[in-house]
Design a protein around this motif. Structure first.
Motif, PDB file in Angstrom:
ATOM      1  N   THR A 324      75.170  60.873  46.663  1.00 30.30           N
ATOM      2  CA  THR A 324      76.543  60.400  46.485  1.00 30.30           C
ATOM      3  C   THR A 324      76.925  60.379  45.013  1.00 30.30           C
ATOM      4  N   ARG A 325      76.004  59.881  44.197  1.00 33.37           N
ATOM      5  CA  ARG A 325      76.278  59.817  42.765  1.00 33.37           C
ATOM      6  C   ARG A 325      76.417  61.213  42.160  1.00 33.37           C
ATOM      7  N   TRP A 328      80.056  62.351  42.556  1.00 37.97           N
ATOM      8  CA  TRP A 328      80.978  61.653  41.657  1.00 37.97           C
ATOM      9  C   TRP A 328      80.751  62.039  40.199  1.00 37.97           C
ATOM     10  N   ARG A 329      79.500  62.160  39.801  1.00 37.62           N
ATOM     11  CA  ARG A 329      79.193  62.526  38.413  1.00 37.62           C
ATOM     12  C   ARG A 329      79.785  63.900  38.080  1.00 37.62           C
ATOM     13  N   MET A 332      83.695  63.755  37.950  1.00 32.17           N
ATOM     14  CA  MET A 332      84.142  63.054  36.740  1.00 32.17           C
ATOM     15  C   MET A 332      83.958  63.935  35.503  1.00 32.17           C
ATOM     16  N   HIS A 360      88.238  67.093  43.844  1.00 32.88           N
ATOM     17  CA  HIS A 360      88.643  65.726  44.169  1.00 32.88           C
ATOM     18  C   HIS A 360      88.762  65.529  45.670  1.00 32.88           C
ATOM     19  N   LEU A 363      85.553  64.473  47.397  1.00 29.80           N
ATOM     20  CA  LEU A 363      85.089  63.094  47.294  1.00 29.80           C
ATOM     21  C   LEU A 363      85.618  62.211  48.418  1.00 29.80           C
ATOM     22  N   HIS A 368      80.675  60.580  50.870  1.00 25.99           N
ATOM     23  CA  HIS A 368      80.791  60.367  49.423  1.00 25.99           C
ATOM     24  C   HIS A 368      81.364  59.006  49.065  1.00 25.99           C
TER      25      HIS A 368
END
Length: 394
Positions: A324-325, A328-329, A332, A360, A363, A368
């Motif tokens: 999941t991270r 997002w990482r 971003m 986007h 996510l 996620h």
């Protein structure tokens, strides 16, 4: 060694990129995109060998999805979702495997798994009714997996709840046209599905809890390849996150190509602007770290299964947390470079804005959403046993 399918995708990359704009315009994969995915063999990576597949290492599958996504985010997303369905089909009754692949091993299978329907037991199987959203790539599929709750004669879920994955041929469900009008990943054609009073033979269903555990379903199906002994909630998120990371890799590459000769409004060439180059390198590092961590997680689980060691709930939770991270990482990091791409990056004829929107949109998938998985993994780290509802999607 790079898998032959990944090599094939790389060779076809320019053609996938050229077809991406039509895929977005159509709101589903273009004929060219579908043909290229079939030619590369991406959807058969996790398919069993006895039905024309590779039974590949899940790392190879993830790398293939990333490679497609770098050129077309929507096509990569469909590969990431749809490419897992042959893996689950390998765990199902041999009769339905024969129905799906007996005549054509390139038959594609859709989903979704959200239990948005009720399956009422009847003689020899179930009667299914429901309405599902987000069936990615469904226009190109001849069969579908659908999540359903077992219900009573009135159509209410039984208690305690029991969830199934049921399998239907194309003639038994309706695709709702014009049900996918979105700002990102629009080319995935992730349309709604409606089922009305469809009969599901017993052999076209599989217990969702068995698939979630991995080993149980593999033993029942007689599958000995290591990949089929992995838990569902380790394999299914892999393809989706791989797509998101691949999309950000595509965003990075288009950003680099766009910035190479660009001059900013103050007259400074981007290649001479230290702050922008710093942001590019920082973002590239974050995206690369996401790729590495995602592949490392699934490889660790595969190694445990290969060695005959149990995959614990803690193992699964940590991999899901990291997966999941990773998404997002990477997204971003993509934000940092897209914000430095100048106003022309917003033009619809510039692929940068499509990659940014698609990343986007990725996510928003349930796998996620970080809150639940982060909470559960932190509890485990403190030695606290998670409650049943905290184990969902892990």
């Amino acid at each position: 060694m790079t898998h032959e399918v990944v090599q094939h995708v790389e060779a076809l990359g320019p053609r996938l990129a050229a077809a991406a704009e039509e895929t977005e315009r159509l709101g589903k994969l273009s004929d060219e995109s579908v043909a290229l995915v079939r030619e590369a063999g991406v959807m058969r990576l996790l398919q069993p060998k006895d039905f024309g597949g590779f039974a590949a290492h899940p790392r190879d599958f993830a790398e293939a999805v990333m490679a497609v996504s770098r050129h077309c985010g929507a096509t990569g997303w469909v590969c990431g979702v749809g490419g897992v369905h042959p893996w689950e089909m390998a765990l199902c009754d041999r009769r339905v495997q024969e129905e799906v692949w007996g005549k054509d091993p390139d038959t594609w299978i859709a989903s979704p798994y959200m239990p948005s329907g009720i399956a009422v037991p009847t003689e020899g199987g179930y009667v299914l009714n429901g309405h599902w959203q987000f069936s990615s790539g469904t226009d190109h599929c001849d069969w579908i997996f659908l999540g359903a709750m077992v219900g009573d004669a009135k159509g209410a879920p039984l208690m305690p709840p029991r969830s199934l994955h049921v399998i239907l041929p194309r003639k038994d469900y309706t695709i709702v046209e014009d049900s996918w009008n979105v700002v990102g990943l629009s080319g995935t054609g992730s349309k709604d599905i409606i089922v009305e009073n469809a009969f599901i033979p017993d052999y076209r269903s599989i217990d969702a809890a068995e698939v979630a555990e991995g080993e149980i379903a593999a033993e029942r199906a007689g599958r000995t390849d290591t990949v089929y002994r992995l838990p569902f909630w380790s394999v299914f998120p892999l393809g989706i996150t791989a797509a998101v990371i691949g999309i950000t890799e595509g965003l990075l590459q288009h950003h680099l190509d766009f910035q190479r000769e660009r001059t900013m409004a103050n007259g400074t060439k981007v290649k001479e602007d230290v702050s922008t180059l710093y942001a590019i390198s920082e973002a590239a590092t974050e995206i690369a770290a996401s790729r590495t961590q995602l592949l490392d997680g699934i490889s660790r689980l595969h190694d445990r299964a290969e060695a005959g060691k149990p995959i614990t709930f803690e193992d699964r939770a940590v991999v899901r947390r990291n997966q999941t991270r990773c998404a997002w990482r990477a997204v971003m990091a993509g934000d940092q470079i897209f914000a430095r791409s100048g106003g022309n990056a917003l033009r619809k004829d510039n692929p940068l804005q499509r990659f940014w929107r698609d990343s986007h949109a990725g996510l928003h998938h349930a796998i996620h959403i970080p809150g639940g998985i982060y909470h559960t993994t932190a509890l485990i780290a403190m030695g606290i046993e998670p409650a049943p509802h905290q184990r969902i999607l892990i």
